[in-house]
Each structure stands twice: as structure tokens, then as C-alpha cells.
Design a protein around this motif. Structure first.
Motif, PDB file in Angstrom:
ATOM      1  N   LEU A  12       0.862  -1.186   0.000  1.00 41.09           N
ATOM      2  CA  LEU A  12       0.000   0.000   0.000  1.00 41.09           C
ATOM      3  C   LEU A  12       0.891   1.226   0.000  1.00 41.09           C
ATOM      4  O   LEU A  12       1.932   1.236   0.672  1.00 41.09           O
ATOM      5  CB  LEU A  12      -0.891  -0.014   1.249  1.00 41.09           C
ATOM      6  N   ILE A  13       0.508   2.254  -0.749  1.00 45.32           N
ATOM      7  CA  ILE A  13       1.267   3.512  -0.787  1.00 45.32           C
ATOM      8  C   ILE A  13       0.354   4.640  -0.335  1.00 45.32           C
ATOM      9  O   ILE A  13      -0.813   4.722  -0.760  1.00 45.32           O
ATOM     10  CB  ILE A  13       1.798   3.808  -2.204  1.00 45.32           C
ATOM     11  N   VAL A  14       0.869   5.508   0.546  1.00 50.70           N
ATOM     12  CA  VAL A  14       0.111   6.685   0.963  1.00 50.70           C
ATOM     13  C   VAL A  14       0.968   7.933   0.772  1.00 50.70           C
ATOM     14  O   VAL A  14       2.168   7.929   1.024  1.00 50.70           O
ATOM     15  CB  VAL A  14      -0.357   6.585   2.433  1.00 50.70           C
ATOM     16  N   PHE A  15       0.319   8.995   0.299  1.00 55.57           N
ATOM     17  CA  PHE A  15       0.965  10.305   0.141  1.00 55.57           C
ATOM     18  C   PHE A  15       0.239  11.285   1.036  1.00 55.57           C
ATOM     19  O   PHE A  15      -0.980  11.443   0.944  1.00 55.57           O
ATOM     20  CB  PHE A  15       0.901  10.765  -1.316  1.00 55.57           C
ATOM     21  N   THR A  16       0.999  11.966   1.919  1.00 58.91           N
ATOM     22  CA  THR A  16       0.365  12.808   2.934  1.00 58.91           C
ATOM     23  C   THR A  16       0.493  14.307   2.653  1.00 58.91           C
ATOM     24  O   THR A  16       0.627  15.117   3.562  1.00 58.91           O
ATOM     25  CB  THR A  16       0.906  12.463   4.342  1.00 58.91           C
ATOM     26  N   GLY A  17       0.410  14.680   1.368  1.00 56.18           N
ATOM     27  CA  GLY A  17       0.172  16.068   1.022  1.00 56.18           C
ATOM     28  C   GLY A  17       1.358  16.892   0.579  1.00 56.18           C
ATOM     29  O   GLY A  17       2.514  16.555   0.813  1.00 56.18           O
ATOM     30  N   ASP A  18       1.035  18.013  -0.087  1.00 53.78           N
ATOM     31  CA  ASP A  18       1.974  18.992  -0.649  1.00 53.78           C
ATOM     32  C   ASP A  18       2.757  18.413  -1.821  1.00 53.78           C
ATOM     33  O   ASP A  18       3.964  18.169  -1.754  1.00 53.78           O
ATOM     34  CB  ASP A  18       2.919  19.539   0.425  1.00 53.78           C
ATOM     35  N   LEU A  19       2.051  18.221  -2.913  1.00 54.77           N
ATOM     36  CA  LEU A  19       2.640  17.634  -4.114  1.00 54.77           C
ATOM     37  C   LEU A  19       3.587  18.608  -4.801  1.00 54.77           C
ATOM     38  O   LEU A  19       4.748  18.288  -5.057  1.00 54.77           O
ATOM     39  CB  LEU A  19       1.537  17.200  -5.082  1.00 54.77           C
ATOM     40  N   VAL A  20       3.087  19.793  -5.142  1.00 58.00           N
ATOM     41  CA  VAL A  20       3.939  20.834  -5.727  1.00 58.00           C
ATOM     42  C   VAL A  20       3.956  22.024  -4.782  1.00 58.00           C
ATOM     43  O   VAL A  20       3.087  22.168  -3.923  1.00 58.00           O
ATOM     44  CB  VAL A  20       3.465  21.259  -7.140  1.00 58.00           C
ATOM     45  N   ASP A  21       4.964  22.880  -4.944  1.00 61.44           N
ATOM     46  CA  ASP A  21       5.128  23.959  -3.978  1.00 61.44           C
ATOM     47  C   ASP A  21       4.129  25.092  -4.195  1.00 61.44           C
ATOM     48  O   ASP A  21       3.496  25.552  -3.247  1.00 61.44           O
ATOM     49  CB  ASP A  21       6.560  24.501  -4.044  1.00 61.44           C
ATOM     50  N   LYS A  22       3.975  25.517  -5.440  1.00 57.31           N
ATOM     51  CA  LYS A  22       3.068  26.622  -5.755  1.00 57.31           C
ATOM     52  C   LYS A  22       2.242  26.242  -6.975  1.00 57.31           C
ATOM     53  O   LYS A  22       2.674  26.452  -8.108  1.00 57.31           O
ATOM     54  CB  LYS A  22       3.854  27.917  -6.014  1.00 57.31           C
ATOM     55  N   PRO A  23       1.056  25.681  -6.752  1.00 59.21           N
ATOM     56  CA  PRO A  23       0.256  25.201  -7.877  1.00 59.21           C
ATOM     57  C   PRO A  23      -0.025  26.250  -8.943  1.00 59.21           C
ATOM     58  O   PRO A  23      -0.088  25.927 -10.139  1.00 59.21           O
ATOM     59  CB  PRO A  23      -1.049  24.748  -7.204  1.00 59.21           C
ATOM     60  N   HIS A  24      -0.181  27.508  -8.562  1.00 54.52           N
ATOM     61  CA  HIS A  24      -0.524  28.533  -9.542  1.00 54.52           C
ATOM     62  C   HIS A  24       0.666  28.928 -10.415  1.00 54.52           C
ATOM     63  O   HIS A  24       0.479  29.519 -11.486  1.00 54.52           O
ATOM     64  CB  HIS A  24      -1.081  29.780  -8.849  1.00 54.52           C
ATOM     65  N   ASN A  25       1.890  28.584 -10.000  1.00 52.87           N
ATOM     66  CA  ASN A  25       3.084  28.893 -10.798  1.00 52.87           C
ATOM     67  C   ASN A  25       3.685  27.662 -11.464  1.00 52.87           C
ATOM     68  O   ASN A  25       4.560  27.789 -12.314  1.00 52.87           O
ATOM     69  CB  ASN A  25       4.164  29.541  -9.919  1.00 52.87           C
ATOM     70  N   TYR A  26       3.236  26.479 -11.076  1.00 51.47           N
ATOM     71  CA  TYR A  26       3.853  25.257 -11.581  1.00 51.47           C
ATOM     72  C   TYR A  26       3.470  25.033 -13.053  1.00 51.47           C
ATOM     73  O   TYR A  26       2.334  25.258 -13.451  1.00 51.47           O
ATOM     74  CB  TYR A  26       3.408  24.064 -10.740  1.00 51.47           C
ATOM     75  N   HIS A  27       4.435  24.593 -13.834  1.00 51.73           N
ATOM     76  CA  HIS A  27       4.195  24.306 -15.257  1.00 51.73           C
ATOM     77  C   HIS A  27       3.668  22.881 -15.384  1.00 51.73           C
ATOM     78  O   HIS A  27       4.418  21.924 -15.551  1.00 51.73           O
ATOM     79  CB  HIS A  27       5.485  24.496 -16.059  1.00 51.73           C
ATOM     80  N   TRP A  28       2.355  22.751 -15.310  1.00 50.83           N
ATOM     81  CA  TRP A  28       1.726  21.434 -15.306  1.00 50.83           C
ATOM     82  C   TRP A  28       1.885  20.748 -16.654  1.00 50.83           C
ATOM     83  O   TRP A  28       1.761  21.369 -17.704  1.00 50.83           O
ATOM     84  CB  TRP A  28       0.238  21.558 -14.973  1.00 50.83           C
ATOM     85  N   SER A  29       2.156  19.453 -16.595  1.00 50.15           N
ATOM     86  CA  SER A  29       2.214  18.645 -17.817  1.00 50.15           C
ATOM     87  C   SER A  29       1.809  17.226 -17.454  1.00 50.15           C
ATOM     88  O   SER A  29       1.750  16.848 -16.277  1.00 50.15           O
ATOM     89  CB  SER A  29       3.617  18.654 -18.420  1.00 50.15           C
ATOM     90  N   ASN A  30       1.557  16.422 -18.479  1.00 50.92           N
ATOM     91  CA  ASN A  30       1.160  15.037 -18.240  1.00 50.92           C
ATOM     92  C   ASN A  30       2.305  14.204 -17.674  1.00 50.92           C
ATOM     93  O   ASN A  30       2.073  13.087 -17.176  1.00 50.92           O
ATOM     94  CB  ASN A  30       0.663  14.420 -19.558  1.00 50.92           C
ATOM     95  N   ASN A  31       3.521  14.733 -17.709  1.00 52.94           N
ATOM     96  CA  ASN A  31       4.670  13.962 -17.230  1.00 52.94           C
ATOM     97  C   ASN A  31       4.579  13.653 -15.736  1.00 52.94           C
ATOM     98  O   ASN A  31       5.016  12.589 -15.289  1.00 52.94           O
ATOM     99  CB  ASN A  31       5.967  14.703 -17.537  1.00 52.94           C
ATOM    100  N   LEU A  32       4.018  14.589 -14.964  1.00 51.30           N
ATOM    101  CA  LEU A  32       3.865  14.336 -13.534  1.00 51.30           C
ATOM    102  C   LEU A  32       2.844  13.226 -13.294  1.00 51.30           C
ATOM    103  O   LEU A  32       3.051  12.340 -12.456  1.00 51.30           O
ATOM    104  CB  LEU A  32       3.449  15.620 -12.807  1.00 51.30           C
ATOM    105  N   THR A  33       1.756  13.260 -14.023  1.00 47.92           N
ATOM    106  CA  THR A  33       0.753  12.201 -13.901  1.00 47.92           C
ATOM    107  C   THR A  33       1.344  10.847 -14.258  1.00 47.92           C
ATOM    108  O   THR A  33       1.108   9.849 -13.568  1.00 47.92           O
ATOM    109  CB  THR A  33      -0.448  12.498 -14.816  1.00 47.92           C
ATOM    110  N   ILE A  34       2.128  10.811 -15.317  1.00 46.24           N
ATOM    111  CA  ILE A  34       2.761   9.558 -15.738  1.00 46.24           C
ATOM    112  C   ILE A  34       3.680   9.024 -14.651  1.00 46.24           C
ATOM    113  O   ILE A  34       3.689   7.819 -14.344  1.00 46.24           O
ATOM    114  CB  ILE A  34       3.543   9.774 -17.056  1.00 46.24           C
ATOM    115  N   ALA A  35       4.458   9.923 -14.031  1.00 50.18           N
ATOM    116  CA  ALA A  35       5.369   9.499 -12.960  1.00 50.18           C
ATOM    117  C   ALA A  35       4.592   8.945 -11.775  1.00 50.18           C
ATOM    118  O   ALA A  35       4.934   7.885 -11.219  1.00 50.18           O
ATOM    119  CB  ALA A  35       6.242  10.667 -12.523  1.00 50.18           C
TER     120      ALA A  35
END
Length: 283
Positions: free
Chosen positions: A88-111
């Protein structure tokens, strides 16, 4: 000691101090943030059923991707987590530092999708996830990566017709946490794990039928000194900063993860990034 020798030793000591300070700065900025502790813990309880004996849970937290922590580094972390063969894997928050400035791409989803655990992948919101208008963006990314959100809710983890409870609350700082709702209709006799981003929430969780709370948020202080300890932690991570805490009711144990990335300042000193590996053991 004559004046010349005194000046020579004084200047030499001053230059050595500068060199040490420079070396320490380089280590804190360039070396330690890239290191990783794998913190292994056995969780022993008579509430753990035989089917869950040696069941392995991996927790990672506070990646803060985008602030001196890259997607390439995260991909390496994914490989390291998968090598542990978690159930089982759990992630307890704060994925990126500043969501409004982050350059979102599908690469993060793939990872994120590459993370593998036969009994599922679960996550909760941290304050940086809600901040910067990130609430819906991050939910979409995590859902696309096959992570299940626990937002004032719980899931039953089933193995060979036996169960444990995995619950999670919304972020304490910027969300609307409700532990009563999270545990609604949960069987109190089952071994119960709570995911809560902010560790100081354990003072509330200790009044509920919860066996362990897994948190992040504190980064362990990021910078620690011998004798002094950490210099700063954020709100709701001021009492419980890193490691394990056991509460007076003898039921709840809190584990505070130092996280992966950094925030505010890109330094770690005597406070290496870590992931937790919890192995359930029946007494």
C-alpha cells in the motif's frame, strides 16, 4: 605569542571558519536535499489480523515539486519506492510547492501512475495543495494517476477477507477537516490508520479510535543543529516535529515524516529527506 604569530593564527582561524561555513552552505543546499533516508518501522498490535501480518505500507510526503525539486528527481523517487515492493502507498500532502506557478504537464501524472501497490494508492490534501488555487488541479492529477483521495472519509483495505481501516482528513490549515465524518460507520474494532497532513492534529485524533496517525508538513524543521535542534516549523507542526510519538492513552502512535522536498528555503541540514516504510506485525 608575538603580534605577528597572533595575527597569523587569527587570520588562519577566520579563513578556516569561512571555509567551513562555505562548505556547510554547499552541503545544505546541494548535497543533503538529494539524499534519502528509508525509515523502517514495525507496527505491532494484537488488532492486526493474521492476513495483514508483514503487510508493508510506504509513506511519502511533501515533495514540493517545482521548488528546487525536479520531476527528474521525483522519477528517481518513484523507482526507489517501487523497489521496496509496498502493499500500500500513501501520500500525505503537498505535491507541488506553488500550484498557480507550476508548469503542469502530463509527465507528472505519468510518474505518479508508475507507483505500484497491489492494495492501492491513497492521498490527502496538504496546505500547499489547497493554496495557489491548486485544489481541483491536484485532485485531477492524482485521480488520473490512480490515487484515491481520502477527504474526511475512509476506505476498508481488504486482504483474504480480513480488513483494516485507512482514514484521511482534509487539510487543517486551509481545508475543512472533520474526523467524525471520516470515521463514520467505521468498525472501531479494526486496526485504524489516519492520514493527517499536520502532525499537531494528533491531539484531537488521540480522542478517537485510531491506532496510528501518519503526517508530514513539518519537514523535520529542514535545518537542525546539535543541541539546539530545529530552528523553525510551520503552524500545526510545532509540538510534533519528526519521528514517533506515543500518547498517554497508550493507543495512538504518531509518525511524523520529514518529507522529500524543501519549501521557503532550499536547504536541509542534519535533516535528510525520508520515506517511511511501515510493516504491520501481529502480536
Amino acid at each position: 605569542m608575538n603580534r605577528r604569530s597572533f595575527l597569523k593564527k587569527t587570520i588562519g582561524s577566520f579563513l578556516a571558519l569561512i571555509g567551513l561555513s562555505g562548505g556547510t552552505y554547499y552541503y545544505a543546499r546541494e548535497i543533503e536535499p538529494g539524499l534519502l533516508d528509508i525509515n523502517r518501522n514495525n507496527i505491532i498490535s494484537d488488532k492486526i489480523s493474521p492476513a495483514f501480518n508483514n503487510f508493508k505500507i510506504v509513506q511519502f510526503s511533501d515533495t514540493h515539486i517545482g521548488f528546487h525539486y525536479t520531476l527528474e528527481q521525483f522519477n528517481k523517487l518513484v523507482t526507489q519506492i517501487n523497489a521496496l515492493n509496498p502493499d500500500l502507498i500513501v501520500f500525505t500532502g503537498d505535491l507541488v510547492d506553488k500550484p498557480h506557478n507550476y508548469h503542469w504537464s502530463n509527465n507528472l501524472t505519468i510518474a505518479l501512475r508508475k507507483l505500484e501497490a497491489p492494495h492501492g494508492k491513497y492521498w490527502i490534501y496538504g496546505n500547499h495543495d489547497h493554496g495557489g488555487y491548486g485544489t481541483e488541479i491536484i485532485q485531477d492529477v492524482m485521480e488520473a494517476a490512480d490515487f484515491k483521495l481520502l477527504k474526511n472519509s475512509h476506505s476498508i483495505i481488504d486482504k483474504d477477507n480480513e480488513q483494516i481501516v485507512l482514514a484521511g482528513i482534509d487539510d487543517v490549515m486551509l481545508g475543512q477537516p472533520d474526523l467524525n465524518t471520516a470515521l463514520h460507520l467505521a468498525d472501531q474494532d479494526l486496526f485504524t490508520i489516519l492520514l493527517a497532513h499536520e502532525p499537531d492534529f494528533a491531539d484531537t485524533a488521540a480522542n478517537f479510535p485510531i491506532d496510528i496517525q501518519l503526517s508530514g508538513h513539518s519537514h523535520g524543521g529542514q535545518v537542525r543543529f546539535p543541541l539546539i535542534g530545529h530552528l523553525y516549523t510551520p503552524a500545526y507542526a510545532e509540538k510534533y516535529v519528526e519521528g514517533k510519538y506515543t500518547f498517554s492513552n497508550q493507543r495512538l502512535s504518531l509518525y511524523v515524516n520529514r518529507g522529500i522536498g524543501t519549501t521557503r528555503l532550499p536547504y536541509r541540514f542534519l535533516c535528510k529527506p525520508e520515506i517511511h516504510v511501515f510493516t504491520l506485525k501481529r502480536t
